[in-house]
Motif scaffolding. Structure first.
Motif, mmCIF file in Angstrom:
data_model
loop_
_atom_site.group_PDB
_atom_site.id
_atom_site.type_symbol
_atom_site.label_atom_id
_atom_site.label_comp_id
_atom_site.label_asym_id
_atom_site.label_seq_id
_atom_site.Cartn_x
_atom_site.Cartn_y
_atom_site.Cartn_z
ATOM 1 N N CYS A 403 0.829 -1.215 0.000
ATOM 2 C CA CYS A 403 0.000 0.000 0.000
ATOM 3 C C CYS A 403 0.864 1.265 0.000
ATOM 4 N N ALA A 404 2.135 1.133 -0.318
ATOM 5 C CA ALA A 404 3.093 2.230 -0.164
ATOM 6 C C ALA A 404 2.717 3.480 -0.955
ATOM 7 N N GLU A 405 1.981 3.313 -2.034
ATOM 8 C CA GLU A 405 1.613 4.476 -2.858
ATOM 9 C C GLU A 405 0.776 5.488 -2.076
ATOM 10 N N HIS A 406 0.113 5.035 -1.011
ATOM 11 C CA HIS A 406 -0.738 5.922 -0.219
ATOM 12 C C HIS A 406 -0.048 6.427 1.056
ATOM 13 N N LEU A 407 1.176 5.969 1.301
ATOM 14 C CA LEU A 407 1.847 6.271 2.569
ATOM 15 C C LEU A 407 2.951 7.304 2.402
ATOM 16 N N GLU A 408 3.149 8.087 3.431
ATOM 17 C CA GLU A 408 4.268 9.014 3.481
ATOM 18 C C GLU A 408 5.514 8.302 3.996
ATOM 19 N N GLN A 409 5.304 7.449 4.998
ATOM 20 C CA GLN A 409 6.423 6.796 5.666
ATOM 21 C C GLN A 409 5.897 5.561 6.399
ATOM 22 N N PHE A 410 6.705 4.502 6.438
ATOM 23 C CA PHE A 410 6.330 3.343 7.247
ATOM 24 C C PHE A 410 7.597 2.549 7.580
ATOM 25 N N GLY A 411 7.500 1.759 8.623
ATOM 26 C CA GLY A 411 8.631 0.923 9.017
ATOM 27 C C GLY A 411 8.201 -0.008 10.131
ATOM 28 N N GLY A 412 8.993 -1.060 10.356
ATOM 29 C CA GLY A 412 8.667 -1.958 11.444
ATOM 30 C C GLY A 412 9.018 -3.397 11.168
ATOM 31 N N HIS A 413 8.209 -4.312 11.695
ATOM 32 C CA HIS A 413 8.478 -5.743 11.658
ATOM 33 C C HIS A 413 7.279 -6.494 11.068
ATOM 34 N N MET A 414 7.380 -7.809 11.117
ATOM 35 C CA MET A 414 6.306 -8.664 10.636
ATOM 36 C C MET A 414 5.018 -8.454 11.427
ATOM 37 N N TYR A 415 5.144 -8.265 12.743
ATOM 38 C CA TYR A 415 3.962 -8.206 13.601
ATOM 39 C C TYR A 415 3.615 -6.811 14.113
ATOM 40 N N ALA A 416 4.501 -5.846 13.939
ATOM 41 C CA ALA A 416 4.225 -4.495 14.451
ATOM 42 C C ALA A 416 4.905 -3.477 13.553
ATOM 43 N N ALA A 417 4.196 -2.385 13.287
ATOM 44 C CA ALA A 417 4.758 -1.357 12.414
ATOM 45 C C ALA A 417 4.138 -0.011 12.749
ATOM 46 N N GLY A 418 4.742 1.039 12.208
ATOM 47 C CA GLY A 418 4.203 2.390 12.332
ATOM 48 C C GLY A 418 4.171 3.036 10.960
ATOM 49 N N LEU A 419 3.260 3.990 10.769
ATOM 50 C CA LEU A 419 3.142 4.625 9.461
ATOM 51 C C LEU A 419 2.524 6.008 9.587
#
Length: 565
Positions: A403-419
């Protein structure tokens, strides 16, 4: 709940190991399930040693990192130790900064403001380094994707050393050194270190150059064990050794900050679980409610009286965090029910006034309730920020990447992330995320699973069996507390619901006239009628110890019960 009884391991391997170790087949079976098939592997598992730790110079760029730090010390440069505001980041900053300060005074620390700067390396932090004459930044638990930020620092004549454990992107930042065992070109033997663990490898390498042994670094392991527990990394391999000896430090001679947090606990010996549910939330509360600097102050304070004052302040912040957590969870559950979103493959909620520091906890609560990949959004400046949590065996990071086309920034792991994303992208992203999950998730994963190690009878639960099980500790991902299935159990007739809101189940269970055990099932009060109607039932549980009035006895920690098949 899905009950998944693991296949029995190879009988020959089990019998061979049982004979080599002089243990019951039940114990040997548990070990073989964990990949431990030889006497030597069992010895390493039961008797982890600090001498088992890998040479830190096996990590790509470690030589460059050490050389740059030694150059900074020789030239009396100001070094800024920068880290994320969560437990992993603040323990890592506390570890590296306190180690450097033990022989070099020109060291400063920086934790970004969760609300003004957001996650990771920030321009504000680089400006702080520039304003204070710092020419080297050591970034911990962040930085692996901070390509533009490192360029910004380079333009100001500030060098970067990155110590991270998150997945790198296609391009690495132009730093002096990038320490990350998940780099494709890094041959370090173990790639499941947390951020603080990577920081520990850095001070291990620095210490080797200064003629120090691993024993000299043991006092820092309380921080590493705390980070391993809080960041939910596998407690296998190198992490198992670091966690085990870190727990020993916590239980014998913890630093004043940790001592101040745990001195009112009644338990004599703390486990990884105690670190997860007692120490970690309090350290996290600083960054969630106020500022991560409070945690670093606590963890680097060597005067106990001052540490107790810091701990008291953090205790207040943690109480505030609990209140916010409860309120926001109620609001989120109401929003899901009103929108009938519980029928979807994902849970996505948004309220602009939700506290950004608590959305991750609320995401975990919603995942427990509906068992769906979950995102909790709030307003953050002119953007929306979210915490993501997943269900077992589903990679939410990959779903976000789609879904990166809609995101400004994201990062994290398999089970937890922030965006983060722009507000006008929210609905499009939400629809795309639902579609991606629908297309990629196995529907079976939307029902929580209990993974059962073995079926046993109560007569198998001997004192020797339990003594050996205790040596499986520390438990955690990759080495979970063994879960057992026993059939045809009955309650003594005194089963009841307990707790302030009667949500827990307390039983005394027997099997075929056996001596029987006390059993506690947290959150299982709804199954009271099934267990207490006189009929036999099957139960899934782990074996625990209960301390009451100075007496310790075995008890069953119930995971689930159901009618006899």
């Amino acid at each position: 709940m899905r009950w998944n009884l693991k296949p029995k391991p190879d009988t020959h391997k089990v019998n061979h190991l049982a004979a080599a170790l002089n243990v019951d087949a039940a114990v040997a079976s548990l070990l073989v399930q964990r990949g431990i098939e030889t006497f030597e592997a069992a010895k390493a598992f039961f008797r982890p040693s600090l001498t088992d730790l890998h040479d830190p110079y096996l990590m790509k760029d470690m030589d460059k990192a050490v050389a740059r730090i030694e150059q900074a010390v020789a030239n009396n440069e100001c070094i800024l130790v920068f880290g994320d505001y969560d437990v992993d980041g603040t323990t890592a900053v506390s570890l590296v900064s306190s180690y450097l300060k033990s022989y070099y005074p020109n060291v400063d620390t920086y934790i970004p403001d969760r609300y003004k700067e957001g996650y990771g390396v920030s321009n504000a932090g680089i400006d702080y380094a520039d304003d204070n004459g710092c020419t080297l930044i050591i970034a911990l638990d962040c930085g692996i994707k901070s390509i533009d930020k490192v360029e910004y620092a380079n333009a100001k004549g500030i060098d970067f050393i990155i110590c991270d454990h998150h997945r790198p992107g296609d391009t690495l930042p132009d730093a002096v050194a990038v320490l990350d065992p998940k780099r494709d070109d890094c041959d370090y033997p173990y790639d499941e270190l947390c951020g603080c663990g990577v920081g520990f490898k850095l001070i291990q390498a620095l210490g080797m150059n200064r003629g120090e042994t691993i024993e000299d670094l043991v006092p820092y392991l309380d921080l590493v064990a705390t980070a391993i527990a809080a960041d939910i990394v596998p407690i296998t391999g190198e992490n198992r050794s670091l966690a085990k000896f870190g727990l020993e430090v916590i239980n014998t001679f913890p630093r004043p900050g940790i001592k101040a947090l745990i001195q009112n606990m009644k338990r004599q010996t703390l486990t990884i679980s105690d670190v997860v549910f007692v120490i970690a939330p309090r350290i996290n509360a600083a960054g969630r409610i106020k500022h991560g600097n409070y945690a670093v102050q606590l963890l680097t304070e060597f005067n106990l009286a001052q540490a107790e004052e810091f701990a008291a302040s953090i205790e207040t912040l943690n109480a505030d965090r609990k209140d916010l957590d409860k309120q926001m969870t109620v609001e989120a559950l109401r929003q899901i029910e009103q929108n009938a979103d519980h029928d979807k493959f994902t849970t996505v909620v948004y309220q602009e006034d939700w506290h950004k520091g608590v959305i991750g906890i609320v995401a975990s609560r919603l995942t427990e309730t509906y068992y769906r990949p979950t995102l909790v959004f709030t307003k953050s400046g002119d953007k929306l920020a979210a915490s993501a949590r997943s269900v077992k065996d589903f990679d939410i990071y990959n779903a976000l990447e789609a879904c990166a086309e809609h995101l400004e920034q994201f990062g994290g792991h398999m089970y937890a992330a922030g965006l983060t994303l722009l507000e006008n992208q929210y609905e499009q992203f939400r629809a795309k995320f639902e579609a991606v999950v629908q297309e990629t998730i196995d529907p079976e994963l939307l029902t929580p699973e209990i993974s059962i190690d073995a079926e046993i009878d109560f007569e198998d639960i001997t004192p020797k069996f339990h003594r050996i099980l205790k040596q499986f500790e520390p438990f955690g991902p990759g080495n979970m507390s063994p879960v057992f299935l026993s059939r045809n159990l009955t309650d003594s007739g005194f089963g009841k619901s307990i707790g302030s809101d009667d949500t827990h189940l307390k039983l005394f269970v027997r099997q075929n006239g056996s001596e029987g055990y006390g059993a506690i099932g947290f959150g299982l009060a709804a199954k009271k009628d099934l267990a207490c109607n006189g009929d036999a039932f099957d139960a899934v549980y782990s074996i625990d110890e209960n301390e009451w009035n100075g007496v310790t006895s075995l008890q069953l920690r119930l995971r689930d019960i159901r009618c006899v098949e």
